[in-house]
Design an enzyme around this catalytic site. Structure first.
Site, PDB file in Angstrom:
ATOM      1  N   GLU A  47      11.709  35.294   2.951  1.00 44.07           N
ATOM      2  CA  GLU A  47      12.641  33.920   2.453  1.00 44.07           C
ATOM      3  C   GLU A  47      13.771  34.041   1.854  1.00 44.07           C
ATOM      4  OE1 GLU A  47       8.883  34.320   0.082  1.00 44.07           O
ATOM      5  OE2 GLU A  47       8.676  31.632  -0.243  1.00 44.07           O
ATOM      6  N   ARG A 105      17.059  29.337  -3.892  1.00 41.93           N
ATOM      7  CA  ARG A 105      15.760  28.734  -3.911  1.00 41.93           C
ATOM      8  C   ARG A 105      15.219  27.529  -4.569  1.00 41.93           C
ATOM      9  NH1 ARG A 105      10.383  30.238  -5.819  1.00 41.93           N
ATOM     10  NH2 ARG A 105       8.916  29.697  -4.775  1.00 41.93           N
ATOM     11  N   ARG A 146      -5.380  31.345 -10.334  1.00 39.91           N
ATOM     12  CA  ARG A 146      -5.081  30.103  -9.644  1.00 39.91           C
ATOM     13  C   ARG A 146      -6.651  29.457 -10.342  1.00 39.91           C
ATOM     14  NH1 ARG A 146      -0.007  28.739  -7.085  1.00 39.91           N
ATOM     15  NH2 ARG A 146       1.175  30.176  -8.029  1.00 39.91           N
ATOM     16  N   HIS A 163       5.723  27.265   0.370  1.00 39.76           N
ATOM     17  CA  HIS A 163       5.929  28.340   0.165  1.00 39.76           C
ATOM     18  C   HIS A 163       6.625  28.129   2.046  1.00 39.76           C
ATOM     19  CE1 HIS A 163       2.461  29.306  -2.538  1.00 39.76           C
ATOM     20  NE2 HIS A 163       3.462  30.609  -2.489  1.00 39.76           N
ATOM     21  N   ASN A 168      17.407  33.691  -6.504  1.00 43.18           N
ATOM     22  CA  ASN A 168      16.067  33.175  -7.104  1.00 43.18           C
ATOM     23  C   ASN A 168      16.016  32.623  -9.115  1.00 43.18           C
ATOM     24  OD1 ASN A 168      13.530  31.923  -7.351  1.00 43.18           O
ATOM     25  ND2 ASN A 168      12.240  33.453  -5.974  1.00 43.18           N
TER      26      ASN A 168
END
Ligand code: AMP
Length: 405
Positions: free
Chosen positions: A385, A91, A241, A180, A7
């Site tokens: 993941e 990823r 956020r 996601h 990643n």
């Protein structure tokens, strides 16, 4: 078959090495502060002592060299040669409309990832650097890319289009992509398997709530809606956020506060959410601690976070005309019994009944936290993941080998 999962971010690179014969993680670690003379390397092999080191790592190719060096280290290594890595899986955040599943990297795939830089300026350039760095160090090893957006490519146009002039979609691909996806796909399938119900006959809402947060409506095994949009800013209130706001706030605040585009972007991405309302932190652990100590702003931040998520769950139950399974995952979803309790307390109208004892049990395990009588099953499924990336890579490389034979 050994698969290295990567990643790559702009200044960091995380990795895990899998033995796919038994899906065991042989080693994992990361390189942080890439671009600096004092980059930080950390490496943890299974059942052996790890490595912590500060070193000059000015770009991603050197970062991969360091990773390989640690994996083959004479005292701490788990590999004796680079040849023991059969494939690398990456990823990649944005696959646009081009990718609805994982693919083996070739020149065309790299061109497409580059073409999508505009849509994910913070992520895709770094992922491509990671792919090129692997190529520079291991030119003969096949690579696979797994996209965060791919699972949501099944959304129908009524979910993914914004009610704005179509020319913006046609010319600039402005639409909802969602993110996601790897995690939503993994936890929903796991949850269905654990309760022994067919994945393709269920109405599922998955809540991936960590630093970034999104939920998804999964109908008969396909994502039909998700809260993140063209970028990962839309939807739920997150640590820093904003999630959904009235879009007219942007020009209004820019005018009143004399903000530039960069400043307003940074305000919405880095200085909003839990952080902005609590004035304390974007980390849910600290919010809960402050709330328990009586802090009113932390309490308000928690309530807003829970309320906004609950409205999405209600909306997705309406979107699917029902709900069978509610799944929590990621840092907050897996660990915050307080948030799960507050949410479920207000979803009883759906026939949902939380097992309060099961909810507060500290556990890393996959588990059901609703009562036997509950009409909707509620589950906590730790996301993984990296494992999905390793599995997709394994599957595609095996299929390619069969084709060659
Ligand atoms: P992730 O992005 O999935 O790694 O999630 C990271 C976030 O999970 C952190 O910022 C925390 O807000 C949250 N988190 C981790 N542990 C807990 C906990 N025990 N209670 C509440 N939130 C937690």
């Amino acid at each position: 078959m050994n698969i290295l999962v990567i990643n790559a971010g702009s200044s960091s690179l995380k990795f895990q090495l899998y033995n796919m014969d038994n899906e065991e993680v042989l080693a994992k670690g990361k390189v942080e502060r890439i671009g600096m003379e004092t980059a930080i390397l950390s490496y943890d092999p299974a059942e052996r002592q790890g490595i912590r080191e500060v070193a000059e790592v000015l770009e991603h190719t050197t970062a991969i060299q360091k990773v390989l060096g640690m994996l083959m280290h004479k005292d701490h290594g788990v590999l004796s040669s680079m040849k023991e890595i059969d494939a690398v899986g990456h990823r990649v955040v944005h696959g646009g409309e081009s990718f609805s599943s994982s693919v083996i990297v070739n020149e065309e795939v790299k061109r497409e990832i580059r073409r999508l830089f505009d849509l994910a300026p913070l992520h895709n350039p770094a992922h491509l650097l990671g792919i090129q760095a692997v190529e520079n160090n291991m030119p003969d090893v096949p690579q696979v890319v797994v996209f965060d957006t791919a699972f949501h490519q099944t959304m129908p146009p009524k979910s993914y289009l914004y009610p704005i002039p179509m020319v913006l979609y046609k010319k600039h691909q402005i639409r909802r992509y969602g993110f996601h996806g790897t995690s939503h796909a993994y936890v929903s399938e796991r949850a269905a398997a654990l309760i022994q119900k067919p994945f393709d006959k269920l109405k599922i809402v998955t809540c991936h709530i960590g630093n970034g947060a999104s939920c998804a409506a999964i109908l008969n095994g396909r994502s039909v809606d998700t809260s993140m949009g063209m970028t990962p800013l839309e939807g739920l209130m997150m640590g820093t956020r904003s999630g959904d706001i009235d879009p007219a706030i942007v020009p209004f605040a820019m005018g009143k506060e004399e903000l530039t585009l960069n400043e307003v972007n940074s305000m919405l991405n880095k200085h909003s959410g839990l952080m902005a309302i609590s004035g304390i932190s974007g980390d849910m652990r600290e919010i809960v601690r402050a709330m328990e100590a009586g802090d009113r702003n932390a309490t308000l931040a928690f309530e807003m976070y829970e309320y906004r998520l609950r409205k999405y769950i209600g909306a997705y139950a309406a979107a699917m005309n029902g709900l069978d399974l509610l799944v929590f995952t990621a840092g907050v979803g897996e660990n915050s019994a307080e948030l799960r309790e507050a949410l479920c307390r207000n979803l009883t109208f759906l026939g949902l009944e939380l097992d309060e004892h099961a909810n507060v049990q500290r556990s890393d395990a996959e588990r059901v936290i609703s009562t036997k009588e509950s009409r909707i099953q509620v589950m906590v499924i730790p996301t993984n993941e990296e494992l999905v990336i390793a599995r997709d890579t394994h599957r595609l490389i095996l299929a390619r080998e069969e084709d060659v034979v």
